[in-house]
Design a protein around this motif. Sequence first.
Motif, PDB file in Angstrom:
ATOM      1  N   GLN A 269      10.436  -8.338 -63.571  1.00 30.62           N
ATOM      2  CA  GLN A 269      10.510  -6.900 -63.815  1.00 30.62           C
ATOM      3  C   GLN A 269       9.540  -6.146 -62.915  1.00 30.62           C
ATOM      4  O   GLN A 269       9.879  -5.105 -62.354  1.00 30.62           O
ATOM      5  N   HIS A 270       8.352  -6.693 -62.759  1.00 32.78           N
ATOM      6  CA  HIS A 270       7.347  -6.043 -61.910  1.00 32.78           C
ATOM      7  C   HIS A 270       7.691  -6.220 -60.431  1.00 32.78           C
ATOM      8  O   HIS A 270       7.588  -5.265 -59.648  1.00 32.78           O
ATOM      9  N   ARG A 271       8.135  -7.396 -60.064  1.00 35.47           N
ATOM     10  CA  ARG A 271       8.455  -7.664 -58.664  1.00 35.47           C
ATOM     11  C   ARG A 271       9.534  -6.723 -58.156  1.00 35.47           C
ATOM     12  O   ARG A 271       9.532  -6.313 -56.988  1.00 35.47           O
ATOM     13  N   ALA A 272      10.473  -6.369 -59.031  1.00 35.37           N
ATOM     14  CA  ALA A 272      11.568  -5.496 -58.615  1.00 35.37           C
ATOM     15  C   ALA A 272      11.068  -4.127 -58.194  1.00 35.37           C
ATOM     16  O   ALA A 272      11.755  -3.418 -57.454  1.00 35.37           O
ATOM     17  N   GLY A 273       9.880  -3.759 -58.639  1.00 38.31           N
ATOM     18  CA  GLY A 273       9.377  -2.428 -58.323  1.00 38.31           C
ATOM     19  C   GLY A 273       8.418  -2.371 -57.160  1.00 38.31           C
ATOM     20  O   GLY A 273       8.016  -1.278 -56.750  1.00 38.31           O
ATOM     21  N   MET A 274       8.024  -3.530 -56.609  1.00 36.15           N
ATOM     22  CA  MET A 274       7.013  -3.485 -55.547  1.00 36.15           C
ATOM     23  C   MET A 274       7.258  -4.448 -54.402  1.00 36.15           C
ATOM     24  O   MET A 274       6.497  -4.489 -53.447  1.00 36.15           O
ATOM     25  N   GLN A 275       8.323  -5.212 -54.456  1.00 40.07           N
ATOM     26  CA  GLN A 275       8.492  -6.287 -53.490  1.00 40.07           C
ATOM     27  C   GLN A 275       8.810  -5.802 -52.091  1.00 40.07           C
ATOM     28  O   GLN A 275       8.722  -6.559 -51.133  1.00 40.07           O
TER      29      GLN A 275
END
Length: 319
Positions: A269-275
Amino acid sequence: MSDVLVLVDHVDGQVRKATFEMLTAAARLGEPVAVWVGAGADAAAGDLGRYGATGLLVADDPALTDYLVAPLAELLAELVAQRSPAAVLVASTNDGKEIAGRLALKTSSGLITDAVDVQPGDGGVQTTQSVFAGNYTVVSRVAKGSPVVAVKPNSIPAQETGGSAPAVEQVSVQVSDAARAARITGRTAKEQTGRPALTEAAIVVSGGRGTGGDFGPVEAFADSLGAAVGASRAAVDAGWYPHSHQVGQTGVQVSPQLYIAAGISGAIQHRAGMQTSKTIVAVNKDAEAPIFELVDYGVVGDLFTVLPQATDAVNQRRG
């Protein structure tokens, strides 16, 4: 060359950086024409021209600014009908994506959201997206209508062209009753922290579960770098930091030059916003944390030890 409409993203006349990035992208496709809604266009015309705008369409009608985004979609749809642009670019923010969706529906056009690159291609506008939490890069082309593209802020470097202020042309639209269904009854300015906006910051420092609710070291390090502060969903759900700072699939999606994740495990979930960040650094005392699978630099250590040392080092170098 055909027009490429760029919806100016501004707050009370202050143009956000995403607009200059979209003008740069628009110049690759045709003649960039800025679309300004509200007051303050004359003061901003010079900056818009400096980044390539060759035209400036201004709609300063309370029927467009006193309601939520539906009237803006109707304005753009009218401009699409009149000008048949090569594309329409909007910032891929919450409001921007809703405007883009409504516009695509009204004009029967294809829609791309969260584009990180826009280029001319064979048969039309070609875009690049990072999808499935950044695990795949997708190159797409809109095959129908005037392509509507929501461009992710910080994805395309803005380039000055040295152009002059474009001529202002007043435009209008008859806003429907349906588009006036939700009226804005009041606006409250967000409390200023002195830090850059999360979506526009070149550097973002985010804290997660590993902070234990103490974001002091995260904020201090961010301030030493002139960075924005983000938070993981776990930290936000725990009430440790405001929801408006959540970075992730269900929060804000960022694409800074440097992203520093402190005490964040690296859930999808977090990776989808900063990758799509250009360079990613992680600080985590768990050497097996999934975040280390995607970083450019990793520090295995306690953020309460690492970040203060890094803050002191940055401050010393800055004098």
